[in-house]
Design an enzyme around this catalytic site. Sequence first.
Site, PDB file in Angstrom:
ATOM      1  N   ASP A  25     -75.361  92.852  69.259  1.00 55.44           N
ATOM      2  CA  ASP A  25     -74.038  92.550  69.796  1.00 55.44           C
ATOM      3  C   ASP A  25     -73.574  91.202  69.246  1.00 55.44           C
ATOM      4  O   ASP A  25     -74.392  90.322  68.970  1.00 55.44           O
ATOM      5  CB  ASP A  25     -74.134  92.483  71.331  1.00 55.44           C
ATOM      6  CG  ASP A  25     -72.807  92.594  72.049  1.00 55.44           C
ATOM      7  OD1 ASP A  25     -71.784  92.166  71.479  1.00 55.44           O
ATOM      8  OD2 ASP A  25     -72.793  93.091  73.191  1.00 55.44           O
TER       9      ASP A  25
ATOM     10  N   HIS B 177     -67.919  93.567  81.463  1.00 54.61           N
ATOM     11  CA  HIS B 177     -68.634  93.925  80.230  1.00 54.61           C
ATOM     12  C   HIS B 177     -69.301  92.693  79.600  1.00 54.61           C
ATOM     13  O   HIS B 177     -70.102  92.853  78.676  1.00 54.61           O
ATOM     14  CB  HIS B 177     -67.714  94.643  79.230  1.00 54.61           C
ATOM     15  CG  HIS B 177     -66.826  93.755  78.417  1.00 54.61           C
ATOM     16  ND1 HIS B 177     -66.390  94.094  77.160  1.00 54.61           N
ATOM     17  CD2 HIS B 177     -66.270  92.542  78.672  1.00 54.61           C
ATOM     18  CE1 HIS B 177     -65.615  93.141  76.680  1.00 54.61           C
ATOM     19  NE2 HIS B 177     -65.533  92.192  77.582  1.00 54.61           N
TER      20      HIS B 177
ATOM     21  N   GLU C  68     -68.301 100.411  72.663  1.00 57.00           N
ATOM     22  CA  GLU C  68     -67.123  99.593  72.347  1.00 57.00           C
ATOM     23  C   GLU C  68     -66.302 100.088  71.147  1.00 57.00           C
ATOM     24  O   GLU C  68     -65.534  99.309  70.564  1.00 57.00           O
ATOM     25  CB  GLU C  68     -67.511  98.111  72.148  1.00 57.00           C
ATOM     26  CG  GLU C  68     -68.056  97.438  73.412  1.00 57.00           C
ATOM     27  CD  GLU C  68     -66.999  96.959  74.396  1.00 57.00           C
ATOM     28  OE1 GLU C  68     -65.796  97.144  74.112  1.00 57.00           O
ATOM     29  OE2 GLU C  68     -67.386  96.416  75.451  1.00 57.00           O
TER      30      GLU C  68
ATOM     31  N   ASP D 249     -73.637  97.385  70.203  1.00 56.47           N
ATOM     32  CA  ASP D 249     -72.198  97.155  70.367  1.00 56.47           C
ATOM     33  C   ASP D 249     -71.575  97.054  68.977  1.00 56.47           C
ATOM     34  O   ASP D 249     -71.983  96.218  68.158  1.00 56.47           O
ATOM     35  CB  ASP D 249     -71.969  95.860  71.150  1.00 56.47           C
ATOM     36  CG  ASP D 249     -70.517  95.650  71.550  1.00 56.47           C
ATOM     37  OD1 ASP D 249     -69.620  96.028  70.762  1.00 56.47           O
ATOM     38  OD2 ASP D 249     -70.283  95.083  72.630  1.00 56.47           O
TER      39      ASP D 249
ATOM     40  N   HIS E  62     -71.945  89.355  71.208  1.00 55.01           N
ATOM     41  CA  HIS E  62     -71.948  88.578  72.449  1.00 55.01           C
ATOM     42  C   HIS E  62     -73.250  88.834  73.202  1.00 55.01           C
ATOM     43  O   HIS E  62     -73.732  89.975  73.229  1.00 55.01           O
ATOM     44  CB  HIS E  62     -70.783  88.992  73.353  1.00 55.01           C
ATOM     45  CG  HIS E  62     -69.456  89.051  72.665  1.00 55.01           C
ATOM     46  ND1 HIS E  62     -69.016  90.188  71.995  1.00 55.01           N
ATOM     47  CD2 HIS E  62     -68.478  88.130  72.542  1.00 55.01           C
ATOM     48  CE1 HIS E  62     -67.817  89.950  71.487  1.00 55.01           C
ATOM     49  NE2 HIS E  62     -67.468  88.702  71.795  1.00 55.01           N
TER      50      HIS E  62
ATOM     51  N   ASP F 154     -73.530  88.785  76.477  1.00 54.11           N
ATOM     52  CA  ASP F 154     -73.172  89.497  77.717  1.00 54.11           C
ATOM     53  C   ASP F 154     -74.100  89.117  78.873  1.00 54.11           C
ATOM     54  O   ASP F 154     -74.559  89.971  79.635  1.00 54.11           O
ATOM     55  CB  ASP F 154     -73.193  91.014  77.497  1.00 54.11           C
ATOM     56  CG  ASP F 154     -72.130  91.480  76.523  1.00 54.11           C
ATOM     57  OD1 ASP F 154     -71.165  90.736  76.308  1.00 54.11           O
ATOM     58  OD2 ASP F 154     -72.261  92.591  75.970  1.00 54.11           O
TER      59      ASP F 154
ATOM     60  N   HIS G 107     -69.151  97.743  77.222  1.00 56.02           N
ATOM     61  CA  HIS G 107     -70.598  97.533  77.247  1.00 56.02           C
ATOM     62  C   HIS G 107     -71.168  97.375  78.642  1.00 56.02           C
ATOM     63  O   HIS G 107     -72.401  97.355  78.805  1.00 56.02           O
ATOM     64  CB  HIS G 107     -70.968  96.321  76.386  1.00 56.02           C
ATOM     65  CG  HIS G 107     -72.296  96.454  75.721  1.00 56.02           C
ATOM     66  ND1 HIS G 107     -72.715  95.639  74.687  1.00 56.02           N
ATOM     67  CD2 HIS G 107     -73.325  97.311  75.928  1.00 56.02           C
ATOM     68  CE1 HIS G 107     -73.924  95.990  74.299  1.00 56.02           C
ATOM     69  NE2 HIS G 107     -74.326  96.998  75.034  1.00 56.02           N
TER      70      HIS G 107
ATOM     71  N   ASP H 143     -69.016  95.751  67.975  1.00 55.90           N
ATOM     72  CA  ASP H 143     -68.408  94.466  67.609  1.00 55.90           C
ATOM     73  C   ASP H 143     -69.409  93.509  66.947  1.00 55.90           C
ATOM     74  O   ASP H 143     -69.030  92.410  66.527  1.00 55.90           O
ATOM     75  CB  ASP H 143     -67.676  93.812  68.785  1.00 55.90           C
ATOM     76  CG  ASP H 143     -68.576  93.239  69.877  1.00 55.90           C
ATOM     77  OD1 ASP H 143     -69.770  92.991  69.621  1.00 55.90           O
ATOM     78  OD2 ASP H 143     -68.068  93.038  71.000  1.00 55.90           O
TER      79      ASP H 143
END
Length: 283
Positions: A108, A125, A256, A211, A110, A112, A84, A213
């Site tokens: 996402d 990332h 990702e 993302d 996360h 980030d 990412h 994830d």
Amino acid sequence: MFHIFGCPMHVGVGVKGLIHSLNYLNDYCKDFDISIFPEVILPEENLPNLKNLNSVVATCEKIAAETRKVFENGETPLFIAGDHSSALGTVSAVSSYFEDEVGLIWVDAHPDINTDKTTVTGNIHGMPVAALLGMGEPSLTRVASDKVKIKPENVVMLGLRDIDPPEREILREQGIMYFTYETIARRGIHACLEESIAHLKHLKHVHISFDIDVMDPQLIPGVSVPVPSGFHEGEAFYVMNELMEHLPVCSCDIVEYNAELDHEDKTARFAQDLANLILSHDK
């Protein structure tokens, strides 16, 4: 018209499975062709809080240049990538290309939004949003241009499930709107999306960075940093469809995907379906 392109970037996290995943996805997705270019690998200093910094910066500069070309050709970028940190390239290009303020939807697990001062892993990332806000390592904040790329009031994050304590503090200090997956499940996905759309609707250009994830890894396992729980496919498609329908979306990322960690091509199939949903909104 969308232009689909990508970079199998892995230097922002160092997971080698990302290197070949984009080629695998290109072979898997028979109905569209991803134009792939390689990441840039440079000699590195030993910076434990900024792993592979030179390579990340050089690759993101290349991603930004390729994204700008798409805009200059009158097309809409759909960028598919490895880690990412690549979004630092796409979003910087969007921000430098348009004169108006740009909005960012960050889908996402996360946020980030670490910097080199707060990171635990040193993986970049986990830092792109901070850099886009002008925070942290100067070479990351200056990709594509010296200006700050995104204002905190123009960011919305959806689906967060793993927030580091320093990140939570940065989110609070910056006043960034975000909805954890827990909040979305409690309040309802429609209410959270309505609030998100209303928050960014005044802008002329919005970038969506998705993302994979953010998805429940029990259902969509092919990601490098899985977090328990998360979106089901129907929820993810509803989110993306509503955002594409009601915001002035100018560009998108899907990032990702890790083929080495996938099972029975579940994640490849999801990535293909998500890309096709985005393409169905071709304007």
